[in-house]
Design an enzyme around this catalytic site. Structure first.
Site, PDB file in Angstrom:
ATOM      1  CG  ASN A  19       4.486  -4.272   2.371  1.00  0.00           C
ATOM      2  OD1 ASN A  19       4.085  -3.126   2.513  1.00  0.00           O
ATOM      3  ND2 ASN A  19       3.659  -5.300   2.284  1.00  0.00           N
ATOM      4  CG  HIS A  27      -1.995  -0.874   1.298  1.00  0.00           C
ATOM      5  ND1 HIS A  27      -1.855  -2.226   1.534  1.00  0.00           N
ATOM      6  CD2 HIS A  27      -3.326  -0.648   1.140  1.00  0.00           C
ATOM      7  CE1 HIS A  27      -3.057  -2.790   1.526  1.00  0.00           C
ATOM      8  NE2 HIS A  27      -3.961  -1.859   1.292  1.00  0.00           N
TER       9      HIS A  27
END
Length: 171
Positions: free
Chosen positions: A100, A69
């Site tokens: 991440n 994201h």
């Protein structure tokens, strides 16, 4: 081509040729946080021009990269529509799993600590370059039959200001 998209909960500069956002910008205040669980409904963005390739959830399958994201799911837990919006693939980039899940996640957690301490944040995050290290292989420059670029670097700028009014005067 680049395409500016206002998604309601954040704004995206999407790059058609790279299949990823150039940057994503959003504002975070305490009222953005709630009890809505992570929706995990990764999907193509229907708001892209019909003639453009629509990156979808399977574009990342077996690539060794996380669906990373830009505007985090945890920054949008006030409602189901808010959280679900973060799973549009126009808000997602290929990210090395360690970056991440550890490095980037720690920075995102810190931004929420700042908000919970009485601040609001203006954030813009993006990427540049080509080529990242996948969990399952070495240097990779693209996935999904070369339709999604794997960026070399990520960046994030955060403006932290105390809660209040007249944002510009508080910067």
């Amino acid at each position: 081509g680049n395409y500016l998209m206002k998604e309601g909960y954040y704004t995206v500069s999407y790059n058609r040729d790279r299949g990823i956002p150039n940057w994503v910008s959003w504002h975070v205040v305490a009222s953005d946080f709630g009890t809505t669980p992570r929706q995990d409904d990764f999907r193509a963005n229907p708001n892209l021009p019909a003639s453009w390739y629509h990156v979808d959830n399977i574009s990342y399958s077996t690539t060794g990269f996380d669906r990373g994201h830009m505007c985090p799911s945890a920054d949008r837990t006030s409602s189901i529509p808010a959280n679900s919006s973060t799973f549009l693939m126009t808000n997602i980039i290929p990210q090395a799993p360690y970056n991440n899940q550890v490095t980037w996640a720690a920075l995102e957690d810190y931004t929420r600590v700042l908000v919970n301490a009485g601040n609001e944040l203006y954030i813009i995050a993006g990427n540049y370059g080509e080529g990242g290290i996948a969990a399952t292989s070495g240097l990779t420059t693209s996935i999904d039959n070369s339709r999604v670029t794997v960026p070399a670097m990520l960046w994030k700028v955060m403006v932290v200001i105390p809660n209040g009014s007249n944002d510009l005067a508080r910067v």
